[in-house]
Design a protein around this motif. Sequence first.
Motif, PDB file in Angstrom:
ATOM      1  N   GLY A   1     -13.222   2.941 -30.926  1.00 10.21           N
ATOM      2  CA  GLY A   1     -13.372   2.729 -29.490  1.00 10.21           C
ATOM      3  C   GLY A   1     -13.159   3.988 -28.685  1.00 10.21           C
ATOM      4  O   GLY A   1     -13.805   4.194 -27.645  1.00 10.21           O
ATOM      5  N   SER A   2     -12.260   4.850 -29.131  1.00 11.36           N
ATOM      6  CA  SER A   2     -11.978   6.092 -28.411  1.00 11.36           C
ATOM      7  C   SER A   2     -13.211   6.986 -28.335  1.00 11.36           C
ATOM      8  O   SER A   2     -13.393   7.720 -27.364  1.00 11.36           O
ATOM      9  N   ARG A   3     -14.056   6.892 -29.326  1.00 13.96           N
ATOM     10  CA  ARG A   3     -15.282   7.706 -29.342  1.00 13.96           C
ATOM     11  C   ARG A   3     -16.259   7.270 -28.258  1.00 13.96           C
ATOM     12  O   ARG A   3     -17.097   8.049 -27.832  1.00 13.96           O
ATOM     13  N   PHE A   4     -16.167   5.993 -27.836  1.00 13.42           N
ATOM     14  CA  PHE A   4     -17.125   5.449 -26.879  1.00 13.42           C
ATOM     15  C   PHE A   4     -16.500   5.098 -25.526  1.00 13.42           C
ATOM     16  O   PHE A   4     -17.205   4.653 -24.626  1.00 13.42           O
ATOM     17  N   ALA A   5     -15.209   5.272 -25.381  1.00 20.59           N
ATOM     18  CA  ALA A   5     -14.506   4.846 -24.167  1.00 20.59           C
ATOM     19  C   ALA A   5     -15.085   5.497 -22.910  1.00 20.59           C
ATOM     20  O   ALA A   5     -15.250   4.832 -21.887  1.00 20.59           O
ATOM     21  N   ASP A   6     -15.398   6.782 -22.974  1.00 21.70           N
ATOM     22  CA  ASP A   6     -15.934   7.477 -21.800  1.00 21.70           C
ATOM     23  C   ASP A   6     -17.302   6.936 -21.390  1.00 21.70           C
ATOM     24  O   ASP A   6     -17.649   6.941 -20.215  1.00 21.70           O
ATOM     25  N   LEU A   7     -18.067   6.467 -22.363  1.00 27.98           N
ATOM     26  CA  LEU A   7     -19.420   5.986 -22.073  1.00 27.98           C
ATOM     27  C   LEU A   7     -19.425   4.664 -21.307  1.00 27.98           C
ATOM     28  O   LEU A   7     -20.366   4.387 -20.561  1.00 27.98           O
ATOM     29  N   ILE A   8     -18.400   3.844 -21.510  1.00 23.59           N
ATOM     30  CA  ILE A   8     -18.407   2.515 -20.871  1.00 23.59           C
ATOM     31  C   ILE A   8     -17.168   2.284 -19.999  1.00 23.59           C
ATOM     32  O   ILE A   8     -16.794   1.150 -19.744  1.00 23.59           O
ATOM     33  N   GLU A   9     -16.598   3.376 -19.513  1.00 23.04           N
ATOM     34  CA  GLU A   9     -15.367   3.275 -18.724  1.00 23.04           C
ATOM     35  C   GLU A   9     -15.505   2.332 -17.531  1.00 23.04           C
ATOM     36  O   GLU A   9     -14.589   1.596 -17.195  1.00 23.04           O
ATOM     37  N   SER A  10     -16.669   2.297 -16.911  1.00 29.13           N
ATOM     38  CA  SER A  10     -16.850   1.462 -15.717  1.00 29.13           C
ATOM     39  C   SER A  10     -16.866  -0.035 -16.031  1.00 29.13           C
ATOM     40  O   SER A  10     -16.641  -0.856 -15.141  1.00 29.13           O
ATOM     41  N   ILE A  11     -17.117  -0.390 -17.290  1.00 29.63           N
ATOM     42  CA  ILE A  11     -17.146  -1.817 -17.651  1.00 29.63           C
ATOM     43  C   ILE A  11     -16.147  -2.154 -18.752  1.00 29.63           C
ATOM     44  O   ILE A  11     -16.220  -3.223 -19.353  1.00 29.63           O
ATOM     45  N   ASP A  12     -15.193  -1.262 -19.009  1.00 24.36           N
ATOM     46  CA  ASP A  12     -14.261  -1.479 -20.118  1.00 24.36           C
ATOM     47  C   ASP A  12     -13.476  -2.781 -19.999  1.00 24.36           C
ATOM     48  O   ASP A  12     -13.195  -3.444 -20.992  1.00 24.36           O
ATOM     49  N   HIS A  13     -13.134  -3.182 -18.779  1.00 21.85           N
ATOM     50  CA  HIS A  13     -12.387  -4.426 -18.593  1.00 21.85           C
ATOM     51  C   HIS A  13     -13.239  -5.635 -18.971  1.00 21.85           C
ATOM     52  O   HIS A  13     -12.726  -6.623 -19.481  1.00 21.85           O
ATOM     53  N   TRP A  14     -14.534  -5.550 -18.730  1.00 19.78           N
ATOM     54  CA  TRP A  14     -15.427  -6.647 -19.139  1.00 19.78           C
ATOM     55  C   TRP A  14     -15.543  -6.697 -20.667  1.00 19.78           C
ATOM     56  O   TRP A  14     -15.572  -7.776 -21.261  1.00 19.78           O
ATOM     57  N   VAL A  15     -15.619  -5.533 -21.299  1.00 20.08           N
ATOM     58  CA  VAL A  15     -15.685  -5.484 -22.763  1.00 20.08           C
ATOM     59  C   VAL A  15     -14.412  -6.079 -23.357  1.00 20.08           C
ATOM     60  O   VAL A  15     -14.467  -6.905 -24.279  1.00 20.08           O
TER      61      VAL A  15
END
Length: 190
Positions: free
Chosen positions: A58-72
């Motif tokens: 997840g750390s590898r992709f966290a920056d890519l989906i930061e705006s929707i991380d709470h939904w994920v």
Amino acid sequence: MGFLELFGIAIGLSMDAFAVAVCKGLANKKKMLTTALIVGLYFGIFQAVMPLIGYFLGSRFADLIESIDHWVAFVLLAFIGGKMFYEGFRHRKNPTCEVNGSLGFKNMIGLAVATSIDALAVGITFAFLDVSIFPAISLIGITTFVLSALGVAVGFAFGNKFKEKAEMAGGICLILIGFKILLEHLGVIA
């Protein structure tokens, strides 16, 4: 994420392992302490390692989906929790243990992986939520060890009575934590 939320996740994740441990306790009527230690160690270690793997993925992709991380995080926890609740509810009418008494390496590795796959997904959510991973996985591993050992004792003493309820309770716990994460990030609750 605070201690109580992490502890709730640890308990929720441990419920699959608890349910399987109850069955191991049913199947091993002569070696309760040995069975409890072996089952607890396998399940506790795997429940700690899987979120660590998920966290690094997840750390590898966290920056890519930061705006929707709470939904994920919400979707993953709600899906895992819903699946656990459904499994517990489905087996309620016909409670059976489909686990044999073997404590062999192949059998225990298979069960440990099967009961900890959900923890891999939770580890991914930990990366998105910037959770301090080592205290989190320590808590998950210790909680799973204790509840798995307790599950063996429950199976040894009481049989199949609590297996389904544990799965359902664990599922509800994960769903509620998912909702809390979502509501916090949406600013509905502080």
